[in-house]
Motif scaffolding. Sequence first.
Motif, PDB file in Angstrom:
ATOM      1  N   UNK A 134      -3.688 -13.803 -28.750  1.00 35.39           N
ATOM      2  CA  UNK A 134      -2.957 -12.589 -29.153  1.00 35.39           C
ATOM      3  C   UNK A 134      -1.687 -12.916 -29.922  1.00 35.39           C
ATOM      4  N   UNK A 135      -1.326 -12.004 -30.822  1.00 32.23           N
ATOM      5  CA  UNK A 135      -0.110 -12.146 -31.619  1.00 32.23           C
ATOM      6  C   UNK A 135       0.996 -11.202 -31.163  1.00 32.23           C
ATOM      7  N   UNK A 136       0.672 -10.305 -30.242  1.00 29.14           N
ATOM      8  CA  UNK A 136       1.628  -9.261 -29.861  1.00 29.14           C
ATOM      9  C   UNK A 136       2.926  -9.840 -29.306  1.00 29.14           C
ATOM     10  N   UNK A 137       2.833 -10.944 -28.554  1.00 29.40           N
ATOM     11  CA  UNK A 137       4.047 -11.554 -28.019  1.00 29.40           C
ATOM     12  C   UNK A 137       4.970 -12.034 -29.120  1.00 29.40           C
ATOM     13  N   UNK A 165      -1.134 -10.183 -46.710  1.00 34.75           N
ATOM     14  CA  UNK A 165      -2.263  -9.350 -47.121  1.00 34.75           C
ATOM     15  C   UNK A 165      -2.813  -8.499 -45.984  1.00 34.75           C
ATOM     16  N   UNK A 166      -3.165  -9.108 -44.840  1.00 35.25           N
ATOM     17  CA  UNK A 166      -3.659  -8.310 -43.710  1.00 35.25           C
ATOM     18  C   UNK A 166      -2.641  -7.291 -43.197  1.00 35.25           C
ATOM     19  N   UNK A 167      -1.358  -7.636 -43.262  1.00 36.19           N
ATOM     20  CA  UNK A 167      -0.337  -6.700 -42.788  1.00 36.19           C
ATOM     21  C   UNK A 167      -0.258  -5.482 -43.713  1.00 36.19           C
ATOM     22  N   UNK A 168      -0.317  -5.725 -45.016  1.00 37.14           N
ATOM     23  CA  UNK A 168      -0.317  -4.619 -45.975  1.00 37.14           C
ATOM     24  C   UNK A 168      -1.535  -3.728 -45.766  1.00 37.14           C
ATOM     25  N   UNK A 209      -1.032  -2.569 -30.146  1.00 34.99           N
ATOM     26  CA  UNK A 209      -2.415  -2.968 -29.867  1.00 34.99           C
ATOM     27  C   UNK A 209      -3.241  -3.017 -31.148  1.00 34.99           C
ATOM     28  N   UNK A 210      -3.136  -1.975 -31.966  1.00 37.82           N
ATOM     29  CA  UNK A 210      -3.901  -1.937 -33.213  1.00 37.82           C
ATOM     30  C   UNK A 210      -3.461  -3.032 -34.179  1.00 37.82           C
ATOM     31  N   UNK A 211      -2.157  -3.271 -34.241  1.00 39.19           N
ATOM     32  CA  UNK A 211      -1.644  -4.311 -35.130  1.00 39.19           C
ATOM     33  C   UNK A 211      -2.163  -5.680 -34.712  1.00 39.19           C
ATOM     34  N   UNK A 212      -2.093  -5.968 -33.433  1.00 39.78           N
ATOM     35  CA  UNK A 212      -2.578  -7.246 -32.914  1.00 39.78           C
ATOM     36  C   UNK A 212      -4.078  -7.399 -33.170  1.00 39.78           C
ATOM     37  N   UNK A 213      -4.821  -6.363 -32.864  1.00 42.51           N
ATOM     38  CA  UNK A 213      -6.278  -6.386 -33.019  1.00 42.51           C
ATOM     39  C   UNK A 213      -6.669  -6.598 -34.483  1.00 42.51           C
ATOM     40  N   UNK A 214      -5.992  -5.905 -35.381  1.00 43.86           N
ATOM     41  CA  UNK A 214      -6.323  -5.979 -36.804  1.00 43.86           C
ATOM     42  C   UNK A 214      -6.005  -7.350 -37.389  1.00 43.86           C
ATOM     43  N   UNK A 215      -4.835  -7.877 -37.082  1.00 41.86           N
ATOM     44  CA  UNK A 215      -4.450  -9.172 -37.652  1.00 41.86           C
ATOM     45  C   UNK A 215      -5.290 -10.310 -37.083  1.00 41.86           C
TER      46      UNK A 215
END
Length: 240
Positions: free
Chosen positions: A44-47, A87-90, A29-35
């Motif tokens: 959403x990117x979670x899928x 960059x956002x992932x880092x 959830x946090x990863x999807x929300x942040x990116x």
Amino acid sequence: MNHDIRVVAFDLDDTLIRLDPTFVPEYVRLLDETLRAALALSEPLSGHFLEVTNQMMAKMRDEESLQDFFFRQFSERASLTRNQIEGPLTAFYEEIFPRLRSLARPVYGAMGMLSQLKAAGYQVALLTSALFPKAAIDERLRWAGLEGFPFDWRTAFEVVHATKPQPGYYEEAADALGVPPQAWLMVGNDLVEDIIPARSAGMAAYWVRDQKPTAEEEATLPPGTPWGPVEAVLSHLGLA
């Protein structure tokens, strides 16, 4: 010291650190929300992350690093470039991922156990899931109270070419240390991801488990595989 074993390798999650069952969904959830916020995306990117995770786990060992494989596959699915994502992932792993610490707790005595193995002459490796980058593994080691331990080798998706449950993941670790799989003991809590593929690669294995296996688990447990609490690894190796 057991002279047949030269390297003792440990899984991390639920072996050297305990994670709350809500850890993975909250992480996603946090990863999807942040990116999505960083890239100004509404969908959403979670899928996409879950699809690529499954592909990473199915990937055989080859010339492409797991990191490059991830960015190639994710970029195609999300219609983004690697430069947009990296960059956002880092930043996520440096700034947001540490918030998940409340969902983890250390395993009592883990540092002492690892130190005793080193003192006895064993090399000690960390074979956690290479779905995570080094920054996320470093962070979880801090949560476990193990950030200062001198592992002889560690996995991360930047440096390996396969991950669990592929036997090639374990073979690559053996190649990296220059110690044949037959001289390794893999210690982990997951029968499918740790024990069975490590045994397939030629390693000995110790299944971290506090309760007696079910009949179904016993049917798939490789013959002769010991099991018990993680601290009993020392007794298994004749050190306690």
